[in-house]
Write a protein that holds these residues in place. Structure first.
Motif, PDB file in Angstrom:
ATOM      1  N   LYS A 192     -49.218   9.333  -1.936  1.00 53.96           N
ATOM      2  CA  LYS A 192     -50.053   8.748  -0.879  1.00 53.96           C
ATOM      3  C   LYS A 192     -50.759   7.495  -1.392  1.00 53.96           C
ATOM      4  O   LYS A 192     -50.832   6.486  -0.688  1.00 53.96           O
ATOM      5  CB  LYS A 192     -51.092   9.764  -0.397  1.00 53.96           C
ATOM      6  CG  LYS A 192     -50.513  10.901   0.410  1.00 53.96           C
ATOM      7  CD  LYS A 192     -51.621  11.867   0.791  1.00 53.96           C
ATOM      8  CE  LYS A 192     -51.059  13.140   1.364  1.00 53.96           C
ATOM      9  NZ  LYS A 192     -52.130  14.128   1.616  1.00 53.96           N
ATOM     10  N   GLN A 220     -48.442   4.604  -1.481  1.00 52.47           N
ATOM     11  CA  GLN A 220     -48.216   4.077  -0.132  1.00 52.47           C
ATOM     12  C   GLN A 220     -49.382   3.191   0.305  1.00 52.47           C
ATOM     13  O   GLN A 220     -49.173   2.113   0.868  1.00 52.47           O
ATOM     14  CB  GLN A 220     -48.006   5.222   0.869  1.00 52.47           C
ATOM     15  CG  GLN A 220     -46.677   5.913   0.730  1.00 52.47           C
ATOM     16  CD  GLN A 220     -46.515   7.068   1.707  1.00 52.47           C
ATOM     17  OE1 GLN A 220     -47.481   7.705   2.118  1.00 52.47           O
ATOM     18  NE2 GLN A 220     -45.274   7.324   2.079  1.00 52.47           N
ATOM     19  N   ILE A 249     -49.818   0.688   3.450  1.00 49.21           N
ATOM     20  CA  ILE A 249     -49.863   1.660   4.541  1.00 49.21           C
ATOM     21  C   ILE A 249     -51.315   2.081   4.751  1.00 49.21           C
ATOM     22  O   ILE A 249     -52.056   2.300   3.791  1.00 49.21           O
ATOM     23  CB  ILE A 249     -48.977   2.890   4.228  1.00 49.21           C
ATOM     24  CG1 ILE A 249     -47.504   2.472   4.218  1.00 49.21           C
ATOM     25  CG2 ILE A 249     -49.218   4.019   5.203  1.00 49.21           C
ATOM     26  CD1 ILE A 249     -46.551   3.585   3.864  1.00 49.21           C
ATOM     27  N   ASP A 250     -51.707   2.196   6.005  1.00 54.35           N
ATOM     28  CA  ASP A 250     -53.061   2.652   6.332  1.00 54.35           C
ATOM     29  C   ASP A 250     -53.288   4.032   5.726  1.00 54.35           C
ATOM     30  O   ASP A 250     -52.439   4.916   5.854  1.00 54.35           O
ATOM     31  CB  ASP A 250     -53.213   2.715   7.855  1.00 54.35           C
ATOM     32  CG  ASP A 250     -54.625   3.061   8.271  1.00 54.35           C
ATOM     33  OD1 ASP A 250     -55.077   4.186   7.968  1.00 54.35           O
ATOM     34  OD2 ASP A 250     -55.268   2.208   8.903  1.00 54.35           O
ATOM     35  N   LYS A 287     -54.899   6.522   6.625  1.00 51.37           N
ATOM     36  CA  LYS A 287     -54.809   7.607   7.598  1.00 51.37           C
ATOM     37  C   LYS A 287     -53.366   7.956   7.941  1.00 51.37           C
ATOM     38  O   LYS A 287     -53.077   9.045   8.434  1.00 51.37           O
ATOM     39  CB  LYS A 287     -55.574   7.240   8.866  1.00 51.37           C
ATOM     40  CG  LYS A 287     -57.064   7.099   8.628  1.00 51.37           C
ATOM     41  CD  LYS A 287     -57.767   6.571   9.853  1.00 51.37           C
ATOM     42  CE  LYS A 287     -59.208   6.251   9.480  1.00 51.37           C
ATOM     43  NZ  LYS A 287     -59.727   5.122  10.188  1.00 51.37           N
ATOM     44  N   GLU A 288     -52.454   7.012   7.695  1.00 47.82           N
ATOM     45  CA  GLU A 288     -51.042   7.232   8.018  1.00 47.82           C
ATOM     46  C   GLU A 288     -50.206   7.604   6.794  1.00 47.82           C
ATOM     47  O   GLU A 288     -49.033   7.934   6.930  1.00 47.82           O
ATOM     48  CB  GLU A 288     -50.464   5.973   8.667  1.00 47.82           C
ATOM     49  CG  GLU A 288     -51.107   5.651  10.000  1.00 47.82           C
ATOM     50  CD  GLU A 288     -50.600   4.349  10.586  1.00 47.82           C
ATOM     51  OE1 GLU A 288     -49.560   3.834  10.117  1.00 47.82           O
ATOM     52  OE2 GLU A 288     -51.245   3.828  11.505  1.00 47.82           O
ATOM     53  N   ALA A 289     -50.789   7.537   5.621  1.00 43.47           N
ATOM     54  CA  ALA A 289     -50.049   7.853   4.391  1.00 43.47           C
ATOM     55  C   ALA A 289     -49.781   9.359   4.332  1.00 43.47           C
ATOM     56  O   ALA A 289     -50.702  10.160   4.323  1.00 43.47           O
ATOM     57  CB  ALA A 289     -50.838   7.402   3.168  1.00 43.47           C
ATOM     58  N   VAL A 290     -48.507   9.711   4.316  1.00 41.95           N
ATOM     59  CA  VAL A 290     -48.138  11.129   4.243  1.00 41.95           C
ATOM     60  C   VAL A 290     -47.688  11.517   2.846  1.00 41.95           C
ATOM     61  O   VAL A 290     -47.824  12.664   2.445  1.00 41.95           O
ATOM     62  CB  VAL A 290     -47.027  11.499   5.262  1.00 41.95           C
ATOM     63  CG1 VAL A 290     -47.584  11.635   6.646  1.00 41.95           C
ATOM     64  CG2 VAL A 290     -45.893  10.503   5.214  1.00 41.95           C
TER      65      VAL A 290
END
Length: 159
Positions: free
Chosen positions: A136, A139, A144-145, A147-150
């Motif tokens: 994460k 990312q 990558i935001d 909150k959107e990092a998986v």
């Protein structure tokens, strides 16, 4: 004691650039610390695992030469070659007491001994958490935001 490598001679026009290369927040950082800064958790992401020694070792592996070599093996020989390489690595490190295998350095064994309490109190779930959080963080560092990092999820979750 090993002899320290001398700094290569830099052309005058490159000296100033060399001085700026490892300059972050008005401080000069070694290459290892730069790698660890790159892997450092974003403030927007939690870092539930507190053992920085073990975490830093894993981060160093991921952000420097070791992972690059594994990438090279995968690039040249694909999945089959990568599987063979990992099989070899497992054989090489798990037989450290035998001749012709990996022999950990005295410094590594000293560090392992110094961190025995942490090592004894960790399990594979901690490793899965660390690797997921690293992915994460990578990312987020790539834009990558948070909150959107998986991040990475294991194929066969062991815990």
């Amino acid at each position: 004691m090993t002899k320290r490598k001398s700094e290569p001679k830099w052309a005058p026009e490159w000296k100033e650039l060399k001085g700026l290369m490892n300059l972050i927040e008005e401080k000069h950082w070694s290459d290892e610390w730069l790698a660890l800064l790159q892997a450092k958790p974003s403030t927007d992401l939690k870092n539930p695992y507190d053992d920085m020694w073990l975490s830093n070792k894993l981060a160093w592996f991921l952000t420097n030469g070791a992972t690059g070599i594994i990438f090279l093996v995968d690039y040249v020989w694909g999945n089959e070659g990568l599987a063979i390489y990992f099989e070899f690595l497992k054989w090489f490190i798990q037989n450290d007491y035998k001749l012709g295998h990996f022999h950990p350095s005295k410094a590594l064994m000293t560090a392992i001994n110094a961190h025995q309490g942490v090592i004894k109190n960790t399990d594979v779930a901690d490793l899965l958490t660390m690797l997921s959080e690293f992915s994460k963080n990578f990312q987020v560092k790539d834009g990558i935001d948070p909150k959107e990092a998986v991040g990475w999820k294991p194929q066969n979750k062991k815990s």
